[in-house]
Design a protein around this motif. Sequence first.
Motif, PDB file in Angstrom:
ATOM      1  N   SER A 237      10.687  10.508   2.731  1.00 50.20           N
ATOM      2  CA  SER A 237      10.917  11.357   1.569  1.00 50.20           C
ATOM      3  C   SER A 237      11.389  12.753   1.956  1.00 50.20           C
ATOM      4  O   SER A 237      11.768  13.538   1.096  1.00 50.20           O
TER       5      SER A 237
ATOM      6  N   GLU B 279      16.020   0.373  -1.089  1.00 52.71           N
ATOM      7  CA  GLU B 279      15.685  -0.998  -1.470  1.00 52.71           C
ATOM      8  C   GLU B 279      16.248  -2.000  -0.471  1.00 52.71           C
ATOM      9  O   GLU B 279      15.599  -3.004  -0.148  1.00 52.71           O
TER      10      GLU B 279
ATOM     11  N   TYR C  61      11.093   4.521   3.305  1.00 54.59           N
ATOM     12  CA  TYR C  61       9.987   5.349   2.819  1.00 54.59           C
ATOM     13  C   TYR C  61      10.086   6.841   3.135  1.00 54.59           C
ATOM     14  O   TYR C  61       9.262   7.622   2.651  1.00 54.59           O
TER      15      TYR C  61
ATOM     16  N   THR D  44      18.403   5.186  -3.719  1.00 56.63           N
ATOM     17  CA  THR D  44      17.521   4.106  -4.164  1.00 56.63           C
ATOM     18  C   THR D  44      18.036   2.761  -3.670  1.00 56.63           C
ATOM     19  O   THR D  44      17.270   1.916  -3.192  1.00 56.63           O
TER      20      THR D  44
ATOM     21  N   GLU E  50       0.817  -1.212   0.000  1.00 55.96           N
ATOM     22  CA  GLU E  50       0.000   0.000   0.000  1.00 55.96           C
ATOM     23  C   GLU E  50       0.854   1.266   0.000  1.00 55.96           C
ATOM     24  O   GLU E  50       0.326   2.366  -0.104  1.00 55.96           O
ATOM     25  N   MET E  51       2.178   1.105   0.112  1.00 56.31           N
ATOM     26  CA  MET E  51       3.067   2.252   0.243  1.00 56.31           C
ATOM     27  C   MET E  51       3.986   2.342  -0.971  1.00 56.31           C
ATOM     28  O   MET E  51       4.283   1.331  -1.617  1.00 56.31           O
ATOM     29  N   ALA E  52       4.430   3.550  -1.272  1.00 59.74           N
ATOM     30  CA  ALA E  52       5.306   3.771  -2.432  1.00 59.74           C
ATOM     31  C   ALA E  52       6.657   4.280  -1.975  1.00 59.74           C
ATOM     32  O   ALA E  52       6.746   5.238  -1.198  1.00 59.74           O
ATOM     33  N   VAL E  53       7.727   3.641  -2.449  1.00 56.27           N
ATOM     34  CA  VAL E  53       9.079   4.089  -2.146  1.00 56.27           C
ATOM     35  C   VAL E  53       9.374   5.356  -2.941  1.00 56.27           C
ATOM     36  O   VAL E  53       9.162   5.387  -4.156  1.00 56.27           O
ATOM     37  N   PRO E  54       9.847   6.424  -2.300  1.00 49.44           N
ATOM     38  CA  PRO E  54      10.130   7.674  -3.032  1.00 49.44           C
ATOM     39  C   PRO E  54      11.223   7.457  -4.084  1.00 49.44           C
ATOM     40  O   PRO E  54      12.081   6.584  -3.949  1.00 49.44           O
ATOM     41  N   SER E  55      11.187   8.280  -5.113  1.00 48.63           N
ATOM     42  CA  SER E  55      12.214   8.208  -6.148  1.00 48.63           C
ATOM     43  C   SER E  55      13.431   9.016  -5.732  1.00 48.63           C
ATOM     44  O   SER E  55      13.356   9.905  -4.882  1.00 48.63           O
TER      45      SER E  55
END
Length: 428
Positions: free
Chosen positions: A150, A32, A148, A28, A17-22
């Motif tokens: 950001s 990861e 996570y 990165t 449900e969560m997005a790793v920031p770019s």
Amino acid sequence: MSALAKKQEAAVARLAEMAVPSGGQWITEAREAALARVKDMGLPERRDEYWKFTRPDTLVQSDVAEAATFETGEAPLFDEIERLKVVFVDGVFDAAQSDDLSAEGLVIERLQDAAGADIHWAKDLYGKLELNGQDPVQRPLAALNTAYASDGLVIHVTGKVSKPVNLIYKHAETTSDAILHHVIKLDAGAELTVLENGPAAARFNKVMEVDVADGAAFHHVRAQGRDHERRAVTHIFGRLGTESVFKSFTLTVNGRLTRNEAVLELTGDDAVAHVAGACLGDGDFHHDDTVFVTHDALNCESRQVFKKVLRNGAIGVFQGKILVKPGAQKTDGYQISQSLLLDEDSQFLAKPELEIYADDVACSHGSTSGAIDEDALFYLRARGVPKDIATDLLVMSFVAEAVDEIESETLKDSVLARLEGWLERRRG
């Protein structure tokens, strides 16, 4: 299915449900790696050894429990001190409310700006101290933060900075979910004071990684308040070089659930690490201090001093450990945790630990819990002091040992004023 497999499965479902920031390649890769750690460990649950006193449910669930905000915000703190102010609102940097991010002896950048660079000094620290702190105790919420976060700050200190850096956390949305990650690097001989205050968000996850080089000094004073319904988990990971100093103090008043972890590693001879805290809890209040100090060098000193004042069913937790590795001779380690229970409904749960593999050390720990001193209370009342004021005077005396760990007299006075204000509000 094993218990670990169930935790891993639940973690994968939650992380989906969560997005790793770019960001750039270096961050990165760090994110990861941290994400892989979370999936491998699973998210914390009550059956985990270091979570048996504190329920982590609301810190990991998808929905954020609402936390009411105050229009007046946090009462003024540190206003009498000339400082560099950096403001975050619900975990997002607010340039309009912040000072210019520049001062002699240090370079401050936003994490997202540093993350966009292909090469940056933070590469050698971001997530690295957090990774070191995963052994021997797993800290999945810290790894979650590394993966996570950001926003936050990266601070490089090259000299002795005269003005403290004040991180001010404001809470504006009732269901805000903030994740902040700060990285601080102090060069040899450098010195910095960091102040933190404010409720931050309805739910707050913060990591601070601090690398203190030889002969450097890091001072940290934090006040957590005032929103009562907020939930927070914080981690400070510190690495100390030869003849370096690390001192941290935290004052907590209010908050539905607060878990503060400090993980310090003394890697250079003659290093000094002090971590202290005082909390005042009333009613539906759960406060957990978890500390792990590792001595891995000669002639080092560490202090853990924690005081908790609890009433109306409030719960306080202290888990503190001193690990002395082989060869860390002449270690001086001290740990004390005490609670003052103002009624029979409140609880203090303590787990002090020593693990020593060197034979020339002076290490001690102690933990006590008790009620107000009736003789001292009688003495004050016999001299015309009203009972509620007399009780507050004894409370202030009780927490004094922890507050005394603050080196700056001005900062100490600010913290004492905040304590007195909290007690006065409770009388009213």
